[in-house]
Scaffold this motif. Sequence first.
Motif, short mmCIF file in Angstrom:
data_model
loop_
_atom_site.label_atom_id
_atom_site.label_comp_id
_atom_site.label_asym_id
_atom_site.label_seq_id
_atom_site.Cartn_x
_atom_site.Cartn_y
_atom_site.Cartn_z
N LEU A 1 -20.46 -44.20 -23.77
CA LEU A 1 -21.88 -43.87 -23.75
C LEU A 1 -22.44 -44.03 -22.34
O LEU A 1 -23.28 -43.24 -21.89
N PHE B 1 -21.34 -40.99 -20.32
CA PHE B 1 -22.17 -39.83 -20.68
C PHE B 1 -23.58 -39.99 -20.10
O PHE B 1 -24.18 -39.05 -19.60
N LEU C 1 -23.54 -39.22 -16.39
CA LEU C 1 -23.41 -37.77 -16.15
C LEU C 1 -24.72 -37.05 -16.46
O LEU C 1 -25.16 -36.19 -15.69
N ILE C 2 -25.32 -37.42 -17.58
CA ILE C 2 -26.56 -36.74 -18.00
C ILE C 2 -27.70 -37.05 -17.02
O ILE C 2 -28.47 -36.17 -16.62
N ALA D 1 -27.16 -35.06 -13.98
CA ALA D 1 -27.39 -33.64 -14.23
C ALA D 1 -28.87 -33.30 -14.23
O ALA D 1 -29.29 -32.30 -13.64
N TRP D 2 -29.67 -34.13 -14.89
CA TRP D 2 -31.10 -33.82 -15.02
C TRP D 2 -31.90 -34.22 -13.79
O TRP D 2 -33.11 -34.01 -13.72
N ALA E 1 -25.85 -32.05 -11.22
CA ALA E 1 -24.82 -31.74 -12.24
C ALA E 1 -23.51 -31.30 -11.60
O ALA E 1 -22.43 -31.69 -12.04
N LEU E 2 -23.60 -30.48 -10.55
CA LEU E 2 -22.36 -29.99 -9.92
C LEU E 2 -21.60 -31.14 -9.26
O LEU E 2 -20.37 -31.19 -9.34
N PHE F 1 -19.96 -33.11 -11.99
CA PHE F 1 -18.83 -32.33 -12.53
C PHE F 1 -17.62 -32.40 -11.60
O PHE F 1 -16.50 -32.65 -12.03
N LEU G 1 -21.65 -36.69 -30.35
CA LEU G 1 -21.52 -36.77 -28.89
C LEU G 1 -21.27 -35.42 -28.21
O LEU G 1 -21.85 -35.15 -27.16
N VAL H 1 -24.59 -33.81 -27.81
CA VAL H 1 -25.36 -34.50 -26.76
C VAL H 1 -24.84 -34.09 -25.39
O VAL H 1 -25.62 -33.81 -24.46
N PHE H 2 -23.52 -34.03 -25.25
CA PHE H 2 -22.90 -33.64 -23.98
C PHE H 2 -23.26 -32.20 -23.62
O PHE H 2 -23.55 -31.89 -22.46
N ILE I 1 -25.92 -30.40 -24.56
CA ILE I 1 -27.33 -30.24 -24.16
C ILE I 1 -27.62 -31.06 -22.91
O ILE I 1 -28.29 -30.61 -21.98
N GLY I 2 -27.09 -32.29 -22.89
CA GLY I 2 -27.43 -33.22 -21.82
C GLY I 2 -26.75 -32.92 -20.50
O GLY I 2 -27.33 -33.16 -19.43
N PHE I 3 -25.50 -32.44 -20.55
CA PHE I 3 -24.75 -32.24 -19.30
C PHE I 3 -24.43 -30.78 -19.02
O PHE I 3 -24.69 -30.27 -17.93
N PRO J 1 -27.71 -28.34 -17.98
CA PRO J 1 -28.12 -28.36 -16.56
C PRO J 1 -27.00 -27.96 -15.61
O PRO J 1 -27.26 -27.37 -14.55
N LEU J 2 -25.74 -28.24 -16.01
CA LEU J 2 -24.61 -27.84 -15.15
C LEU J 2 -24.56 -26.32 -15.02
O LEU J 2 -24.45 -25.78 -13.91
N LEU K 1 -29.06 -24.00 -21.84
CA LEU K 1 -29.25 -24.68 -23.13
C LEU K 1 -28.58 -23.90 -24.26
O LEU K 1 -27.97 -24.50 -25.16
#
Lengths: 294, 62
Positions: free
Chosen positions: A188, A191, A194-195, A198-199, A203-204, A207, B12, B15-16, B18-20, B23-24, B45
């Motif tokens: 968690l 994640f 990463l999130i 990203a926001w 994000a790149l 990644f 998960l 979540v991954f 939408i969350g990652f 935006p990637l 999205l």
Amino acid sequence: MSASQQMTAVDLTGLSNAELVRLERQIAQKHSGMVPWGIVAWAFANLLCWLALWPLVFLEVIPLWLGFVIASLNISLVYLPTHEAQHHIIGRPGTRWHWLNELVGHATSWMFLYPFEVLRVTHLDHHRFSNNPDLDPDITNHADGPLSAIWVSIQQRQPGAKRVGDYLGCLARSKREDLIRLTLVYRLAYFGILIALAWTGHALEAFFLWWLPYQIAATYTNFFLSYAPHSPGMQEGRYRDTKNWRSKVGNIGSMGMQFHIVHHLHPYIPLTRTPAAYWEMRPILVARGCKLEM
Amino acid sequence: MEATLKYLTRILPLVFGIGFLAPLFAQAMAVAGLLDPEQRLAVGLAVGGGWGLLASITGRWI
């Protein structure tokens, strides 16, 4: 004929089991007991290098593609130091350097997304039950060939893969359900990082500096530490569950795993000493009927 | 514990996605100069969320 060739040419097939055991242990003891400082330096230098990539890329000191290449190397190099620590090679419990052993394990395993103790418990079960289809947590790395091994490694990282169940089963058998919770916290947190990146517009970077390097490193590690020395066709048993093999990318390119047989027989020998131990042990391994390609 | 674990394992990927992934994909499109910012996020999205939803249902990304 060189000294090492003379040594490997000795025929020990006439010796008794007890004599072979005694000789094997003498060689193993000769190559163990020292602190592998090179591995300790490797662990922390690798960690610092990977952490440094983030500001270097964010501040555009180095381009993202270069960060990606270095990060892939860094994360591919994480597992071996933690592996030494899993086996208490840096410092056994009750000895002077045990704290350092545990520090190496905990400080670096998170880059590979697992708590150190999870890697240790599951890996020790792999040693205990190597190639057992029901009890070896790494049995899902077995494959019929190299391409199949790469595909299997990717498939076994899917959310519903058998390996997830095998690892959970191993932790439950070891009565370490606490580690299941800890794994969840690590996952968690990963994640979450990463999130968050990203926001906030990164994000790149997330990644290419962590997600993709981890996927490459996990495939590489599964291939050379698990598939190549244990399949295809290896059996169960002390002298049958792994082998000596010749890698097309050499011993360094295969992370020292050409001599994996020495590690399984004597897991307290540091990685850097396994080649020398192998060449001394070779006549014993021949007498034992082990599969040897060199 | 087991029920919580199963639930989290199930959600998960979504979540991954939408969350990652969203935006990637949006930031990758920005680098490529595709679409305007709102459209990029909407596409991100849709693709990331959709892929994550599929992975949540099937238990596999590929």
